[in-house]
Design a protein around this motif. Structure first.
Motif, short mmCIF file in Angstrom:
data_model
loop_
_atom_site.label_atom_id
_atom_site.label_comp_id
_atom_site.label_asym_id
_atom_site.label_seq_id
_atom_site.Cartn_x
_atom_site.Cartn_y
_atom_site.Cartn_z
N UNK A 79 0.89 -1.22 -0.09
CA UNK A 79 0.16 0.03 -0.27
C UNK A 79 0.85 1.36 0.07
N UNK A 80 2.13 1.18 0.40
CA UNK A 80 2.88 2.37 0.49
C UNK A 80 3.59 2.79 -0.93
N UNK A 81 3.45 1.81 -2.05
CA UNK A 81 4.30 2.10 -3.38
C UNK A 81 3.96 3.35 -3.98
N UNK A 82 2.73 3.83 -4.06
CA UNK A 82 2.62 5.07 -4.72
C UNK A 82 3.47 6.13 -4.20
N UNK A 83 3.46 6.27 -2.93
CA UNK A 83 4.49 7.27 -2.19
C UNK A 83 5.74 7.01 -2.41
N UNK A 84 6.12 5.82 -2.54
CA UNK A 84 7.66 5.49 -2.61
C UNK A 84 7.94 5.88 -4.03
N UNK A 85 7.16 5.55 -4.89
CA UNK A 85 7.59 5.73 -6.44
C UNK A 85 7.57 7.45 -6.95
N UNK A 86 6.65 8.11 -6.39
CA UNK A 86 6.53 9.51 -6.92
C UNK A 86 7.72 10.28 -6.98
N UNK A 87 8.70 9.99 -6.08
CA UNK A 87 10.13 10.84 -6.50
C UNK A 87 10.98 10.31 -7.52
N UNK A 88 10.72 9.08 -7.87
CA UNK A 88 11.53 8.29 -8.72
C UNK A 88 10.75 8.69 -10.32
N UNK A 89 9.66 9.23 -10.61
CA UNK A 89 9.18 9.60 -12.08
C UNK A 89 10.32 10.40 -12.66
N UNK A 90 10.77 10.15 -13.79
CA UNK A 90 11.74 10.82 -14.61
C UNK A 90 13.11 10.84 -13.98
N UNK A 91 13.26 10.08 -12.96
CA UNK A 91 14.89 10.23 -12.25
C UNK A 91 15.20 8.73 -12.02
N UNK A 92 14.73 7.79 -12.72
CA UNK A 92 15.34 6.51 -12.52
C UNK A 92 16.33 5.89 -13.27
N UNK A 93 17.13 6.68 -13.87
CA UNK A 93 18.39 6.42 -14.57
C UNK A 93 19.50 6.16 -13.35
N UNK A 94 20.25 5.45 -13.73
CA UNK A 94 21.27 5.22 -12.23
C UNK A 94 20.95 4.23 -11.43
N UNK A 95 19.51 3.41 -11.78
CA UNK A 95 19.12 2.45 -11.06
C UNK A 95 18.78 1.13 -12.14
N UNK A 96 18.72 -0.01 -11.52
CA UNK A 96 18.09 -1.18 -12.11
C UNK A 96 16.79 -1.21 -11.50
N UNK A 97 15.44 -1.02 -12.20
CA UNK A 97 14.54 -1.28 -11.60
C UNK A 97 13.80 -2.57 -11.80
N UNK A 98 13.71 -3.47 -10.79
CA UNK A 98 13.04 -4.79 -10.82
C UNK A 98 11.62 -4.82 -10.18
N UNK A 99 10.73 -5.13 -10.97
CA UNK A 99 9.31 -4.95 -10.55
C UNK A 99 8.40 -6.15 -10.41
N UNK A 100 7.77 -6.48 -9.48
CA UNK A 100 6.77 -7.89 -9.43
C UNK A 100 5.64 -7.35 -10.07
#
Length: 326
Positions: free
Chosen positions: A66-87
């Motif tokens: 349930x916390x996911x949307x709050x966690x993802x908001x700062x990453x929008x457009x700023x995910x380069x530099x990470x590998x994003x593994x998603x379920x």
């Protein structure tokens, strides 16, 4: 926190209890799916191609709490530099938040689970699957976007039957990942074997803050989250909590950081806690074309081919499960 008496208290008991329900669901459905999928899956690439290829690369594992949307908001457009593994059940929630996953992992054999969660599939999005899953997944995802793996499930003798019948003549370089009750544990295993650090969890609450309406018949247990709040959990989440703590404190290999950036929930032991999601982008490594390199390594010979090396014992130890990282 006060442990609930009805819940397993150690990893040994958690693994034993956690694998027991699987005996009841590893049915002819899995065997039928495997038999149907094998001719096309046996020559697909596997996650072993990525093992040890991404040392020191920060990885974000996106779970569906349930916390996911709050966690993802700062990453929008700023995910380069990470590998994003998603379920799989967070796949569309990632896109809704403006985050494009690099790899999505799925595991459920039921036809109403994996295919629905992965729809609509965006061409070019890599999906890791086990070929005992629903036969519609290759049609939904497309063969060019599928990457195979096998699970560490040595406690079920059916895997021995599969090994004898299917792996004896042709042993694909898929890679074995440790399972621990939820698909997020498989993603954690993959990040570890890729060599990623830090390994950052978001959306991994492992609890409910109100009684869930989606699972009215689920047996709920009281628990206390990292903030001391009363919450509800279910047995698979509790087992996973023990599994994650064991991974962060006991898995052998290159030293790495384990971070819980969910900002809530039950995950504590062995993890650094980040409570402000705005801090997550500061953990990024150097920017690179993640998808390009993921595809590039799929075309090369794996460093480690451990497509069939399940452990002989419980608890789930990555060194025993995959041979570890030398």
């Amino acid at each position: 926190m006060n442990e609930h008496a009805a819940l397993p208290q150690t990893l040994d008991s958690a693994a034993t209890v956690g694998n027991t329900p699987f005996f009841n669901v590893f049915t002819p459905l899995h065997i039928n799916n495997w038999t149907f999928n094998w001719p096309r899956a046996c020559r697909m690439p596997g996650v072993a191609h990525w093992f040890q290829r991404f040392y020191g690369t920060p990885c974000i594992i996106v779970s569906a709490g349930p916390s996911l949307e709050r966690n993802l908001a700062p990453l929008a457009g700023r995910q380069r530099g990470f590998i994003i593994l998603c379920v799989d059940n967070a796949y569309n929630r990632c896109y809704a938040a403006g985050v494009r996953p690099d790899v999505t992992l799925t595991v459920d054999a039921q036809p109403v689970v994996g295919p629905e969660m992965l729809s609509p599939h965006r061409p070019g999005d890599l999906v890791c699957w086990v070929p005992f899953q629903d036969a519609n997944i290759p049609e939904i995802v497309g063969r060019d976007d599928l990457v195979c793996y096998t699970e560490e499930l040595n406690t079920n003798p059916i895997w021995s039957d599969i090994q004898r019948e299917f792996f004896s003549k042709f042993n694909p370089a898929w890679g074995c990942l440790a399972a621990g009750g939820t698909i997020s544990t498989v993603a954690t295993s993959l990040a570890f074997m890729m060599g990623c650090s830090p390994i950052i969890h978001v959306g991994l609450d492992l609890c409910y803050y109100d009684k869930p309406t989606a699972y009215p018949d689920a047996e709920l247990f009281p628990a206390v989250d990292i903030w001391g709040r009363d919450v509800f959990t279910i047995q698979p989440f509790w087992l996973s909590r023990l599994w994650y703590s064991h991974a962060a404190t006991q898995w052998e290999g290159t030293p790495r950081r384990w971070i819980n950036a969910t900002g809530a929930g039950l995950l504590a032991d062995g993890y650094e806690q980040i409570t402000d999601p705005d801090f997550i982008p500061s953990l990024a490594g150097r920017e690179f074309n993640t998808r390009h390199y993921l595809r590039q390594w799929l075309a090369r010979r794996p460093i480690v081919n451990n497509s069939w090396r399940p452990p002989r014992t419980i608890p789930l130890d990555m060194k025993k499960c995959t041979g570890g990282i030398k």
